[in-house]
Structure formats: C-alpha cells, structure tokens
Enzyme design. Structure first.
Site, PDB file in Angstrom:
ATOM      1  N   SER A  78       1.117  -1.638   0.112  1.00 48.86           N
ATOM      2  CA  SER A  78       0.139  -0.059  -0.301  1.00 48.86           C
ATOM      3  C   SER A  78       0.573   0.784  -0.048  1.00 48.86           C
ATOM      4  CB  SER A  78      -1.018  -0.138   0.908  1.00 48.86           C
ATOM      5  OG  SER A  78      -1.830   0.949   1.099  1.00 48.86           O
ATOM      6  N   ASP A 203      -9.836  -5.821  -3.322  1.00 49.91           N
ATOM      7  CA  ASP A 203      -9.146  -4.932  -2.707  1.00 49.91           C
ATOM      8  C   ASP A 203     -10.087  -3.625  -3.484  1.00 49.91           C
ATOM      9  OD1 ASP A 203      -7.802  -2.813  -2.148  1.00 49.91           O
ATOM     10  OD2 ASP A 203      -5.155  -3.695  -2.839  1.00 49.91           O
ATOM     11  N   HIS A 233      -7.019  -5.754   0.735  1.00 47.94           N
ATOM     12  CA  HIS A 233      -6.559  -5.208   0.214  1.00 47.94           C
ATOM     13  C   HIS A 233      -5.132  -5.982   1.099  1.00 47.94           C
ATOM     14  CE1 HIS A 233      -3.970  -1.272  -0.610  1.00 47.94           C
ATOM     15  NE2 HIS A 233      -4.307  -0.899   0.877  1.00 47.94           N
TER      16      HIS A 233
END
EC number: 3.1.1.85
Length: 255
Positions: A78, A203, A233
């Site tokens: 991320s 996600d 995610h």
C-alpha cells in the site's frame, strides 16, 4: 531509524502501509525467515520509530532505509509501495521490487481512471481532526472490504495496530498527503530492476485494475503480475501461503 532484522538468506526489505507498522507482516515473516534475511521497517512516526526525526517523505525515508540495509529486494504494501518504488527508481542496490496492493498513483486522474477519488484521502485527513479512533477504524475496515475473510482480517489489523505505538495525527496526515498527491508512473516506465506486482482481486482501496495498468507501464520482459483470487487490500493475511510461494519464486529468479 530502527529496523528489525530477522532470518537468514538473501535480503528482503518490507515496508508497511498507512497507520500500521511492520508487525502486520507476521504471517509472511513466519514463513520467509527460514529463507531470507528480513529487514522490517517501521516508517517514521509509526511503531518502534514513533520518535524518529526522519520526515515521512520519500527521499528521506528511502535514504535512511538504504543506509541501514545491504543490497536487497524491496517490498512495499500500500503506502509502503511508494517508498519501495522510489527506491527501485533511484538506488542501484535494489535488486528487485515487489509492489503489494500498491500502485504508482493511488488517486484517479484524467489519464488514470482505475483508482479511487482523491476525496477519499482528503476526507480521512479532515476526519482525523475530529475523531482519531473512529477514522482509523473506518480505514482498517476499508482495508478489508471485499475480502473473502474480511471480518477475520479486520480483527487481526486492529490487534496488530495496537501492539505498538500508534502514529499521531500529523504523521497520519502526512501519509494521506503522499497517497493523495504522489504520482510515480514515470518511475515505473523507467524501472531497471525486475518487479512483481500483487493485486487483491477484491481490493476496494487499490483496485486490481489499477495494478494491471501499472504493470502495462513497466518494461516488458521483467515484470510479473499476480492477482490473489478472493483477496482484499491485505492478501498476506488471508493468503499467506500463496503469497510466500510467489515471493520466493520471484526472488529465486533474480540475477
């Protein structure tokens, strides 16, 4: 800057996402430490580095990590992907890049449609000023939204977050600024080291389509793409075995 080191073998740097710390990688660490020396980074203002003076800015953080690690593969999850990608684009010591639920540009633009609206991050920044805890919990819920194992992952993320010092509001807002305003697509086009891009099929924060679009920018012949079926995610929480196998295969094929 403190970096936890564990395991034995080829070096792998791991950089976590927004609001978290390196403890989030525990499912991967458990399986990878027998084969790799792992450098587990807590970003400035997070976890064990909650008092570091290093600014939460790409060049400052990348320089600090590079100064404390040998030539290695860099993995970013991320927000952490922005740091890993910046390192891969600027440092010869990066042997390979792994972008995990990460993209060079997290927000939608005219020429980048497969991303979330910038208002998601700006609204979180505003909400942090009003209710820190509720805002963090909503973001963690977004991390797991869509995953086949969403409730289990949400419980894990909450437990992990509270296991170390939580970042203050200013640190979190700095991270949101990076997510909202950083565009490293040119860095992807010019990448030198091989790269592996891992997307969670479900996600909702970094849609798989945006990661597919990013790989289309990368040099052909040295770019791999893996989509985790049913993953959200944080696919390393729900699909640790599949993730570990993919990471080991990618690293084993590096020159």
């Amino acid at each position: 800057m403190y970096i936890e080191v564990t395991g034995y073998g080829p070096a792998l740097v791991l950089i976590h996402g927004w609001a978290m710390h390196s403890g989030v990688f525990a499912p991967l660490v458990e399986q990878l430490r027998a084969h790799h020396t792992l450098y587990l980074v807590d970003l400035p203002g997070h976890g064990y580095n909650h008092t570091t003076l290093t600014p939460l800015a790409l060049p400052h953080v990348v320089h600090a990590i590079a100064a404390a690690t040998p030539p290695a593969v860099w993995l970013g999850w991320s927000l952490g992907g922005l740091f890993a990608l910046h390192a891969a684009a600027t440092l010869p010591q990066v042997r390979g890049l792994i972008m995990l639920a990460a993209t060079p540009c997290f927000v939608r633009r005219e020429d980048w449609p497969h991303a979330v609206e910038v208002s998601i991050f700006t609204q979180f920044a505003e909400d942090l000023k009003q209710n820190y805890t509720e805002t963090i919990n909503r973001f963690l819920a977004l991390d797991t939204l869509g995953s086949t194992y969403a409730q289990s992952e949400l419980r894990q993320l909450r437990q992990i977050l509270n296991a170390r010092h939580t970042p203050n509001t200013a640190t979190l807002q700095a991270g949101l600024e990076l997510l909202a305003h950083t565009d490293l697509r040119r860095a992807v086009i010019d990448l030198t080291p091989p790269s592996l891009w891992i997307a969670g099929q479900r996600d909702r924060l970094v849609p798989a389509a945006s990661i597919h679009a990013a790989t289309a920018l990368a040099p052909s012949g040295q770019t791999e793409l893996l989509t985790i079926t049913g993953g959200g995610h944080a696919p390393f929480l729900s699909h640790a075995n599949q993730m570990t196998a993919a990471l080991q295969h990618f690293i084993a094929t590096l020159p």
